[in-house]
Motif scaffolding. Structure first.
Motif, PDB file in Angstrom:
ATOM      1  N   LEU A  59     -37.160 -25.825 -14.782  1.00  0.00           N
ATOM      2  CA  LEU A  59     -36.554 -26.079 -13.345  1.00  0.00           C
ATOM      3  C   LEU A  59     -37.417 -28.382 -13.811  1.00  0.00           C
ATOM      4  O   LEU A  59     -38.063 -28.548 -14.488  1.00  0.00           O
ATOM      5  CB  LEU A  59     -37.821 -26.544 -12.432  1.00  0.00           C
ATOM      6  N   ASP A  61     -37.537 -31.576 -13.152  1.00  0.00           N
ATOM      7  CA  ASP A  61     -37.597 -32.222 -11.703  1.00  0.00           C
ATOM      8  C   ASP A  61     -36.490 -31.632 -10.835  1.00  0.00           C
ATOM      9  O   ASP A  61     -36.160 -31.770  -9.633  1.00  0.00           O
ATOM     10  CB  ASP A  61     -36.842 -34.085 -11.800  1.00  0.00           C
ATOM     11  N   GLY A  62     -37.191 -30.335 -10.492  1.00  0.00           N
ATOM     12  CA  GLY A  62     -36.601 -29.439  -9.204  1.00  0.00           C
ATOM     13  C   GLY A  62     -35.310 -28.372  -9.521  1.00  0.00           C
ATOM     14  O   GLY A  62     -34.812 -28.321  -8.956  1.00  0.00           O
TER      15      GLY A  62
END
Ligand code: ATP
Length: 375
Positions: A59, A61-62
């Motif tokens: 991931l 930043d998500g």
């Protein structure tokens, strides 16, 4: 932030990366360290979406790099081990092309290219063909390409490999500068480089995580390094009496007499963690009329820790194995021209030898006894 979760990459039956999980927090500079074939490039290729993992996820930043590659890649600048440069383009032309690929708008392109050339100190070669550049300049152009589009995260695979010492220093300074406003994951096999620029280090071996910690803690964890090596003149009985007056000493190991000058004694004194006996030792020896000829604080380099952690050594295996590894390391370092402070190495070698072999309850033992098993 980079999140690597249970990442696996198999080539046939071989797991190049085997259940690797770690996080690189925003704003941190993290070193990625491992011997040849450990899986560093494979991991970086998966983090940047160049190759797909067999299992696990990454991931950025998500954002999952496999599910939404375009979105996730916007935040990443990647400098692979061999930067994909076009040798027949001029530096400015190449960077304009990268800017176009990274969707920098046409009106901003020239300004952006100029800004990045200024940051990477490539302005003076902007009109030169890439194929005519030195290796150091090629690396900088590669880094300029990675920085294009202003990504928050930079992934740099061995950015200093093949550079000469002054180019290494320049590249290190550039990375330090970039670290002020980027998250950086940097692979390298040069210990000094990692300890010089990184907040944290991830060590991997055979595709698996060995440790993740600060450079200082990794060194600390490995071997009990606290102590001094001294050379003292005078009567050995008086010397031993003087040592008994000092608190905080855990162990004493005497050098072989043949290694020291006549009428002098060399010895290594190991102390409890955070104990500094140097001042007490100085006065005790003076009082006992045993002049102090030399005193050196023990030190263990990150390189020692790396070798011990990735290939076995230190406390886990005893000093003999580490000693063997150190002689291999010395050969390698000589080949690579990276041999550093020999005295430091010798000190840490003595230290590592003792850490695995001495009973802490023992306060005094001749070094020839300690290495008896080897002979
Ligand atoms: N495409 C591939 N096919 C088969 N095996 C591969 C492939 N790519 C890498 N490997 C193997 O995976 C392992 C990890 O390789 P990788 O290049 O990731 O290591 P590394 O830590 O980057 O090494 P180095 O420091 O030498 O670059 C090695 O055993 C390598 O031979």
């Amino acid at each position: 932030m980079i999140e690597v979760k249970n990442l696996v990459k198999r080539y046939g039956n071989h797991a190049a990366v085997n259940d690797l999980s770690f996080t690189v927090e925003t704003g941190k500079v993290v070193g990625f360290l491992g011997p040849n074939g450990a899986g560093k490039s494979t991991t970086m290729n998966m983090i940047t979406g160049y190759i797909a993992p067999t299992e696990g996820e990454v991931l950025i930043d998500g954002i999952d790099i496999m599910d939404e590659p375009e979105l996730a890649k916007k935040n990443i600048g990647y400098l692979p081990e061999i930067p994909p440069l076009y040798p027949d383009l001029k530096v400015r032309e190449y960077l304009s092309f990268v800017a176009e690929l990274k969707k920098v708008s046409k009106k901003d392109r020239d300004i952006e290219v100029h800004k990045i050339m200024s940051k990477t100190k490539t302005l003076d070669v902007s009109e030169r063909l890439i194929k005519h550049l030195s290796k150091g300049y090629k690396q900088r152009v590669g880094l300029a390409g990675a920085m294009m589009g202003n990504p928050d995260i930079l992934i740099l695979d061995e950015p200093t490999v093949g550079l000469d010492p002054s180019q290494i220093i320049e590249m290190r300074e550039l990375i330090r500068e970039l670290s002020k406003n980027h998250t950086v994951l940097l692979s390298s096999h040069i210990m000094q480089e990692i300890s010089a620029v990184c907040d944290e280090i991830i060590i991997i071996n055979e595709g698996k995580m060995i440790t993740k910690d600060t450079p200082e803690n990794i060194t600390k964890k490995m071997v009990d390094t606290n102590g001094v090596h001294v050379v003292v003149k005078g009567d050995k009985t008086k010397l031993k009496e003087a040592l008994r007056t000092i608190s905080g000493i855990k162990n004493v190991s005497y050098d072989n007499d043949k290694d020291t000058e006549e009428d002098t004694t060399g010895l290594t004194i190991y102390c409890a963690e955070d104990e500094d006996i140097r001042v007490d030792l100085f006065y005790a020896l003076a009082k006992a009329e045993c002049p102090l000829i030399e005193m050196n604080k023990l030190d263990t380099s990150l390189e020692d820790a790396f070798l011990a952690l990735t290939r076995g050594g230190s406390k886990q295996y005893g000093g003999r194995k580490l000693k063997k590894l150190k002689s291999e390391k010395k050969d390698k370092a000589e080949t690579e021209g990276e041999l550093q402070n020999e005295n430091e190495n010798q000190n840490s070698e003595k230290n590592a030898d003792i850490s695995g072999e001495l009973d802490v309850s023992e306060t005094e033992k001749n070094s020839s006894d300690m290495e008896g098993g080897e002979k």
